[in-house]
Write a protein that holds these residues in place. Structure first.
Motif, PDB file in Angstrom:
ATOM      1  N   TYR A 168       3.797   5.652  10.684  1.00  0.00           N
ATOM      2  CA  TYR A 168       3.022   5.902   9.299  1.00  0.00           C
ATOM      3  C   TYR A 168       2.248   7.165   8.998  1.00  0.00           C
ATOM      4  O   TYR A 168       1.645   7.830   9.468  1.00  0.00           O
ATOM      5  N   SER A 195       8.790   4.965 -12.687  1.00  0.00           N
ATOM      6  CA  SER A 195       9.789   3.713 -12.286  1.00  0.00           C
ATOM      7  C   SER A 195      10.523   3.111 -13.073  1.00  0.00           C
ATOM      8  O   SER A 195      10.314   3.451 -14.729  1.00  0.00           O
ATOM      9  N   GLY A 294      -2.493   1.944  -4.887  1.00  0.00           N
ATOM     10  CA  GLY A 294      -1.806   1.991  -4.201  1.00  0.00           C
ATOM     11  C   GLY A 294      -2.709   1.534  -3.113  1.00  0.00           C
ATOM     12  O   GLY A 294      -2.603   3.316  -2.292  1.00  0.00           O
ATOM     13  N   SER A 295      -1.912   0.673  -1.929  1.00  0.00           N
ATOM     14  CA  SER A 295      -2.060   1.163  -0.371  1.00  0.00           C
ATOM     15  C   SER A 295      -1.850  -0.048   0.558  1.00  0.00           C
ATOM     16  O   SER A 295      -1.584  -0.201   1.256  1.00  0.00           O
ATOM     17  N   ARG A 296      -1.168  -1.655  -0.509  1.00  0.00           N
ATOM     18  CA  ARG A 296      -0.769  -2.320   0.510  1.00  0.00           C
ATOM     19  C   ARG A 296       0.322  -2.125   1.388  1.00  0.00           C
ATOM     20  O   ARG A 296       1.433  -1.607   1.154  1.00  0.00           O
ATOM     21  N   ALA A 299       1.454   1.704   0.822  1.00  0.00           N
ATOM     22  CA  ALA A 299       2.001   2.051   0.349  1.00  0.00           C
ATOM     23  C   ALA A 299       1.160   3.556  -0.319  1.00  0.00           C
ATOM     24  O   ALA A 299      -0.461   3.818  -0.067  1.00  0.00           O
ATOM     25  N   GLN A 300       2.257   4.518  -0.941  1.00  0.00           N
ATOM     26  CA  GLN A 300       1.643   5.192  -1.731  1.00  0.00           C
ATOM     27  C   GLN A 300       0.756   4.872  -3.090  1.00  0.00           C
ATOM     28  O   GLN A 300       0.843   4.073  -3.602  1.00  0.00           O
ATOM     29  N   ASP A 303       1.291   3.550  -5.947  1.00  0.00           N
ATOM     30  CA  ASP A 303       2.554   2.175  -6.319  1.00  0.00           C
ATOM     31  C   ASP A 303       1.380   0.916  -6.518  1.00  0.00           C
ATOM     32  O   ASP A 303       0.634   0.222  -5.722  1.00  0.00           O
ATOM     33  N   PHE A 305      -1.462  -1.622  -6.960  1.00  0.00           N
ATOM     34  CA  PHE A 305      -1.396  -2.772  -6.772  1.00  0.00           C
ATOM     35  C   PHE A 305      -1.672  -4.125  -7.602  1.00  0.00           C
ATOM     36  O   PHE A 305      -2.545  -3.364  -8.305  1.00  0.00           O
ATOM     37  N   HIS A 343      -5.736  -2.236   5.645  1.00  0.00           N
ATOM     38  CA  HIS A 343      -5.618  -1.239   3.656  1.00  0.00           C
ATOM     39  C   HIS A 343      -5.928  -3.158   3.062  1.00  0.00           C
ATOM     40  O   HIS A 343      -5.734  -4.190   3.770  1.00  0.00           O
TER      41      HIS A 343
END
Length: 459
Positions: A168, A195, A294-296, A299-300, A303, A305, A343
């Motif tokens: 990670y 995306s 984004g963190s879940r 994730a970057q 990303d 959420f 996270h």
């Protein structure tokens, strides 16, 4: 003997990668003499390959993670086969002194198993066996205009420290396509991100199923590392600004439809303590707001959420990452590597389900029985709570006899030949939801078994 379809071979991603490597190398301005390539070309590689069994069900589980969210936070030993060669060409001949000018081209194709299949099953059935991607392709120049000034452009692994036993990269994993410049402790970059399918980047104007509008995100990054003399200690600051432009279209009746502009920002700090003898402690915290939440699951930051609010914006969205990671070499007999990762994220819809919490804590102890024989043990504990669902947990325990043929009383000694057994214990909420790929493969069970053998190397 049946010959492979040569036309299919020509279209394979591997052939494309190889042709790209040859083309780029042949375009470089090398003088024509035989020994030059050895002076200008560096090859390095990370790789892992192995086998796996589940003693109870007999199901095929190669690459099927025991971890709750299917990633590597919680232990990486179930990861599938992976090869990552790195080609670095010194366009400007490399000198010994660090102040000397340099220009390097870097190319990194990555090869990994699809659906858990073995890398040894190399064939023309690429959709069923291997996936091949070009992870890095960039040029970096340093000390050319000004001593200490570095610049790069292309696609690269733009990231820092990682928790190796959880595979990670934390805090500043900004790997992507863009460009940057650095001078001394200051590092600046601009990265573009988009995306192909996300509703955040695409819009169907007339409702016919075709995505008529597409937009991209621009990410501005600033990092500063303050070192404290020769102590090895440092403090690392991170700031990001994310911008999404509006993307609108006018209908025949004069009304406008599309995507509204939005933004987000990130702030973080990481402290590094050098404890001597190869030991260290890293602690970091990072906060992301709006579209940069984004963190879940690691994730970057881009990303995003969750869901937007009724206006299509992420006004109240937020995400937090906190990491504690240390390695301590107690003696030539024992080393201990420990991590904790948290996270938390919420979207902007104000719904109870529009939030997430996940965490993992783990440790790897290495007992050096001999320079070449190590006994490794791991313990991990994970939790995952999506929305207002119950908190699901899993505990993993591993024993891993290891042979390091080159030797070395270090957690970084490679290559390593390993035999390992992991038992995973799931609570009822994890079993009912089948949160891990292992559970999705073998079915609902409170105890998972994973027996594997693997070689891991880098050079």
């Amino acid at each position: 003997m049946t010959l492979p379809n040569t036309a299919s071979l020509f279209r394979t991603p591997l052939r494309v990668c190889l042709m790209l490597c040859v083309t780029m190398l042949s375009a470089l301005p090398f003088p024509a003499h035989a020994g030059l390539l050895a002076d200008r070309l560096e090859l390095s590689m990370y790789g892992r390959m192995g086998l796996a069994w589940t003693p109870t069900s007999g199901r095929y589980i190669q690459g099927r993670s025991l971890n709750l969210m299917g990633g590597t936070i919680g232990g990486r030993l179930e990861e599938g086969d992976y090869l990552e060669p790195v080609l670095r060409v010194h366009i400007l001949e490399k000198q010994e002194t660090p102040e000397a000018p340099y220009v390097d081209m870097v190319l990194t194709p990555a090869i990994y198993s699809a659906n858990g299949l073995f890398a040894g099953l190399f064939s023309t059935r690429f959709s069923d066996t291997l996936s091949i991607q070009l992870f890095q392709g960039y040029v970096e120049a340093g000390n050319v205009l000004l001593p200490g000034l570095r610049m790069w452009a292309g696609a690269r692994f733009y990231r820092g420290a990682d928790v190796h036993i959880a595979d990670y990269f934390f805090f500043n994993n900004l790997s992507g396509q863009g460009g940057g410049i650095a001078y001394g402790p200051l590092d600046l970059a601009v990265i573009l991100q988009t995306s192909l399918t996300s509703n955040q980047y695409n819009f169907d104007v007339d409702g016919n199923g075709t995505l008529d509008i597409r937009r991209q995100r621009t990410v501005f990054v600033a990092q500063y590392v303050q070192k404290f003399g020769d102590s090895g200690h440092s403090l690392h600051g991170l700031a990001e600004l994310h911008l999404l432009p509006s993307a609108r279209a006018q209908l025949a009746d004069g009304s406008q439809v599309g995507l509204r502009s939005d933004f987000g920002w990130v702030a973080g700090v990481k402290a590094h303590l050098d404890l001597g003898n190869g030991s260290f402690n890293d602690v970091s915290v990072r906060y992301g707001s709006r579209i940069a939440n984004g963190s879940r699951g690691g994730a970057q930051t881009w990303d995003t959420f969750g869901a937007p609010d009724l206006r299509g914006l992420y006004t109240n969205a937020a995400g937090v990452e906190a990491v504690e990671h240390f390695l301590y070499n107690f003696s030539p007999l024992f080393s201990l590597n420990v991590y904790g990762i948290l996270h938390w994220a919420q979207g902007a819809s104000d719904l109870e389900t529009d939030k997430s919490l996940d965490f993992g804590v783990g440790a790897r102890g290495v007992l050096y029985l001999h320079d070449k024989f190590h006994l490794i043990g791991e313990a991990h504990y994970q939790g995952f709570q999506p929305g207002n669902a119950p908190l699901a947990t899993a505990t993993k325990l591993t024993i891993m006899p290891t042979f390091a043929p080159i030797g070395g009383r270090s957690v970084w000694a490679r290559p390593q030949f390993r035999i390992f057994y992991t038992a995973a214990f799931y609570d009822q909420d994890a079993v009912d939801a089948l949160y891990s790929p292992y559970l999705q493969t073998v079915g609902a069970t409170s105890v998972g078994h994973y027996l594997g053998t693997r070689v891991e190397w880098w050079f």
